[in-house]
Design an enzyme around this catalytic site. Structure first.
Site, PDB file in Angstrom:
ATOM      1  N   ASP A  66       1.274  -5.337   8.230  1.00 44.49           N
ATOM      2  CA  ASP A  66      -0.047  -4.543   8.171  1.00 44.49           C
ATOM      3  C   ASP A  66      -1.036  -5.413   8.135  1.00 44.49           C
ATOM      4  O   ASP A  66      -1.178  -5.872   7.130  1.00 44.49           O
ATOM      5  CB  ASP A  66       0.357  -3.298   7.053  1.00 44.49           C
ATOM      6  CG  ASP A  66      -0.799  -2.499   7.001  1.00 44.49           C
ATOM      7  OD1 ASP A  66      -1.931  -2.668   7.575  1.00 44.49           O
ATOM      8  OD2 ASP A  66      -0.688  -1.317   6.326  1.00 44.49           O
TER       9      ASP A  66
ATOM     10  N   PHE B  30       0.992  -1.220   0.068  1.00 45.93           N
ATOM     11  CA  PHE B  30       0.038   0.042   0.031  1.00 45.93           C
ATOM     12  C   PHE B  30       0.876   1.073  -0.062  1.00 45.93           C
ATOM     13  O   PHE B  30       1.794   1.443   0.773  1.00 45.93           O
ATOM     14  CB  PHE B  30      -0.910  -0.131   1.179  1.00 45.93           C
ATOM     15  CG  PHE B  30      -2.046   1.063   1.090  1.00 45.93           C
ATOM     16  CD1 PHE B  30      -3.125   0.845   0.372  1.00 45.93           C
ATOM     17  CD2 PHE B  30      -1.714   2.259   1.742  1.00 45.93           C
ATOM     18  CE1 PHE B  30      -4.114   1.717   0.507  1.00 45.93           C
ATOM     19  CE2 PHE B  30      -3.091   3.254   1.843  1.00 45.93           C
ATOM     20  CZ  PHE B  30      -4.098   2.933   1.279  1.00 45.93           C
TER      21      PHE B  30
ATOM     22  N   TYR C  46     -11.154   1.242  10.631  1.00 47.42           N
ATOM     23  CA  TYR C  46     -12.428   1.504   9.844  1.00 47.42           C
ATOM     24  C   TYR C  46     -12.715   0.484   8.678  1.00 47.42           C
ATOM     25  O   TYR C  46     -13.785   0.632   7.955  1.00 47.42           O
ATOM     26  CB  TYR C  46     -12.246   2.957   9.260  1.00 47.42           C
ATOM     27  CG  TYR C  46     -11.040   3.357   8.661  1.00 47.42           C
ATOM     28  CD1 TYR C  46     -10.858   3.106   7.144  1.00 47.42           C
ATOM     29  CD2 TYR C  46      -9.926   3.911   9.053  1.00 47.42           C
ATOM     30  CE1 TYR C  46      -9.689   3.266   6.425  1.00 47.42           C
ATOM     31  CE2 TYR C  46      -8.758   4.118   8.550  1.00 47.42           C
ATOM     32  CZ  TYR C  46      -8.783   4.036   7.086  1.00 47.42           C
ATOM     33  OH  TYR C  46      -7.632   4.147   6.331  1.00 47.42           O
ATOM     34  N   LYS C  47     -12.030  -0.748   8.468  1.00 45.57           N
ATOM     35  CA  LYS C  47     -12.152  -1.410   7.504  1.00 45.57           C
ATOM     36  C   LYS C  47     -13.225  -2.487   7.993  1.00 45.57           C
ATOM     37  O   LYS C  47     -14.558  -2.407   8.316  1.00 45.57           O
ATOM     38  CB  LYS C  47     -10.970  -1.980   6.945  1.00 45.57           C
ATOM     39  CG  LYS C  47     -10.140  -0.662   6.026  1.00 45.57           C
ATOM     40  CD  LYS C  47      -8.634  -1.083   5.296  1.00 45.57           C
ATOM     41  CE  LYS C  47      -8.263   0.168   4.764  1.00 45.57           C
ATOM     42  NZ  LYS C  47      -7.009   0.067   4.439  1.00 45.57           N
TER      43      LYS C  47
ATOM     44  N   ARG D 211     -12.513  -3.611  -7.473  1.00 42.32           N
ATOM     45  CA  ARG D 211     -12.540  -4.070  -6.491  1.00 42.32           C
ATOM     46  C   ARG D 211     -13.717  -4.549  -5.496  1.00 42.32           C
ATOM     47  O   ARG D 211     -14.454  -3.686  -5.325  1.00 42.32           O
ATOM     48  CB  ARG D 211     -11.491  -3.500  -5.396  1.00 42.32           C
ATOM     49  CG  ARG D 211     -10.376  -3.909  -4.597  1.00 42.32           C
ATOM     50  CD  ARG D 211      -9.492  -3.052  -4.102  1.00 42.32           C
ATOM     51  NE  ARG D 211      -9.961  -1.968  -3.373  1.00 42.32           N
ATOM     52  CZ  ARG D 211      -9.519  -1.396  -2.000  1.00 42.32           C
ATOM     53  NH1 ARG D 211      -8.496  -2.119  -1.686  1.00 42.32           N
ATOM     54  NH2 ARG D 211     -10.192  -0.591  -1.433  1.00 42.32           N
TER      55      ARG D 211
HETATM   56  C1  LIG Z   1      -6.023   1.439   4.301  1.00 42.86           C
HETATM   57  C2  LIG Z   1      -4.732   1.004   4.620  1.00 42.86           C
HETATM   58  C3  LIG Z   1      -3.941   2.138   5.121  1.00 42.86           C
HETATM   59  C4  LIG Z   1      -4.691   3.428   5.620  1.00 42.86           C
HETATM   60  O1  LIG Z   1      -3.877   4.201   6.487  1.00 42.86           O
HETATM   61  P1  LIG Z   1      -4.341   5.396   7.030  1.00 42.86           P
HETATM   62  O2  LIG Z   1      -3.401   6.016   7.907  1.00 42.86           O
HETATM   63  O3  LIG Z   1      -5.259   4.946   8.045  1.00 42.86           O
HETATM   64  O4  LIG Z   1      -4.882   6.485   6.026  1.00 42.86           O
HETATM   65  C5  LIG Z   1      -2.654   1.750   5.389  1.00 42.86           C
HETATM   66  N1  LIG Z   1      -2.078   0.660   4.929  1.00 42.86           N
HETATM   67  C6  LIG Z   1      -2.846  -0.463   4.260  1.00 42.86           C
HETATM   68  C7  LIG Z   1      -2.168  -1.643   3.892  1.00 42.86           C
HETATM   69  C8  LIG Z   1      -4.199  -0.052   3.982  1.00 42.86           C
HETATM   70  O5  LIG Z   1      -4.775  -1.002   3.181  1.00 42.86           O
END
Ligand SMILES: *Cc1c(COP(=O)(O)O)cnc(C)c1O
Length: 415
Positions: free
Chosen positions: A200, A129, A225-226, A374
């Site tokens: 992560d 990501f 939040y996911k 997705r």
């Molecule tokens: C959604 C996501 C994030 C989001 O990071 P924020 O700091 O909450 O914006 C980070 N890493 C991965 C792999 C994600 O899928």
């Protein structure tokens, strides 16, 4: 699963046999919407509005600052952190909640590099990501000691673990493809090379089985939040293996990480346990909302969640192949369920307008550049017949070329 052609009746039969079906009514989803984006922003629980309103009106409005003691605000983040820990097999005492996933990555990567001062490499993969890569790059530059973010293809990671690698940083389930890494195997390989690991869990927590203690993971972060349904911008979590806590040093030392925040000392002394990973005042209203989502996730047996998730991703992929053949769709998620998280990613040259047309007709997934549709599967509020209806709509949009309409071809800021 067999490979014979599925019918809508097959899917309604799966819905009738679904032991998790009762969770659906705990969510407040708009009628007629098929929500396939819980991997990006989880749906709202019915109980969340009441909990947030009690936090605002009673605990804040009436209790005012007394609520730090009297409403248990001081204990709230730690309590929720421990609950999330139970979802991901964390060793007791290793979990904290707060800040964003991005900021927590900075904290943990900084700690990992400080623990391996003779090494200079953060090893990762280019499909990670973007924020994970950006945080690693920014930290390396800031340190100005020759640190390097080395990106290698997923199947070359094990071979790239040498004595220059300080830390292996990976996202367990890839956001783009849904491919899932072997967390235990790669953690073991990293340790054998003398490296630490940062995992992560943004697309794992609440979605797939995770056993942090069993895999002997050093550090982990993840999103509220996911799949935890904590609400937009919900606080993130982090994990530090308790065996590392005594010596770990974080690059942000705030007053909540001090051994005695309310002694107001002029010099930082780290708290003994995981509290040293915290920085400043936690966002209490968001944390209250997050707890509602986490409590619900704890009610659902992970084995049942995973079994339904695997069945849903299998069914969805088969439906796309059976019902939408000949339209140039390509499923890029792994075919082997054991290597797949809770999503199906489908490449198509016109993915952006196709997704916009789906959303306009109440089937909500998302688009990831350059060409991916997705679809996230959330077993707690999604049924099998909805998958049929979603794929039928996709078929109609492709058959009738609805996606060519100009309003679906205007790029918006959030995709
Ligand atoms: C959604 C996501 C994030 C989001 O990071 P924020 O700091 O909450 O914006 C980070 N890493 C991965 C792999 C994600 O899928």
């Amino acid at each position: 699963m067999t490979t014979s052609a599925l019918t809508r009746e097959d899917l309604t039969a799966l819905d009738r046999a679904d032991t998790l079906a009762g969770f659906r009514e705990r969510f407040s989803l708009p009628a007629g919407v098929i929500y396939l984006d819980g991997n990006s922003l989880g749906a709202m629980l019915r109980a969340t509005a009441g909990r947030v309103s009690a936090m605002v009106e009673q605990e804040w409005g009436t209790g005012l600052i007394r609520s730090w003691n009297e409403a248990g605000w001081m204990e709230l983040p730690g309590r929720i952190a421990d609950k999330i820990g139970r979802l991901i097999g964390a060793a007791p005492g290793g979990m904290a909640v707060g800040d964003s996933t991005s900021v927590n990555l900075f904290k943990l990567l900084g700690a990992a590099l400080a623990a391996r001062p003779e090494r200079r490499v953060i090893l990762t993969e280019p499909g990670n990501f973007p924020t994970d890569l950006y945080i690693a790059q920014g930290l390396s530059k800031l340190l100005a000691q020759g640190h390097e973010v080395r990106m290698v293809a997923p199947d070359e990671i094990a071979a790239a673990l040498d004595d220059s690698v300080a830390v292996l940083m990976l996202t367990h389930v890839n956001y783009h493809t849904g491919a899932m890494f072997d967390m235990a195997g790669l953690t073991e390989a990293a340790h054998a090379a003398g490296a630490l690991t940062v995992w992560d869990l943004a697309h794992s927590a609440g979605a797939v089985p995770v056993d942090l203690a069993g895999a002997d993971v050093d550090f982990a972060v993840g999103c509220g939040y996911k799949y935890l349904n904590g609400g937009p911008g919900a606080p993130a979590f982090l994990y530090v293996a308790p065996r590392l806590l005594a010596d770990v040093r974080f690059p942000i030392t705030g007053w909540w990480g001090h051994v005695a925040p309310f002694s107001f000392e002029a010099v930082f002394r780290p708290a003994d346990g995981i509290a040293r990973a915290t920085v400043g005042t936690a966002p209490m209203i968001s944390i209250a909302a997050l707890e509602v989502g986490v409590d619900l996730a704890l009610e659902a047996p992970m084995a049942a969640v995973r079994a339904k998730s695997v069945a849903m991703t299998d069914v969805f992929a088969r439906l796309v192949q059976q019902r939408c053949a000949g339209f140039g769709l390509e499923i890029i998620s792994p075919a082997d369920a054991a290597r797949r998280g809770s999503q199906v990613s489908v490449a198509h040259p016109n993915a952006y307008p196709v997704m916009q047309a789906l959303i306009a007709h109440n089937v909500i997934g998302d688009f990831r550049a350059p060409d991916v549709l997705r679809f996230g599967m959330t077993p707690l509020y999604l049924g099998f017949a909805e998958l049929w209806d979603a794929v039928e709509l996709l078929r109609r949009i492709l058959t009738e070329e609805t996606w060519k309409q100009p309003q679906f071809n205007v790029r918006r800021s959030v995709t």
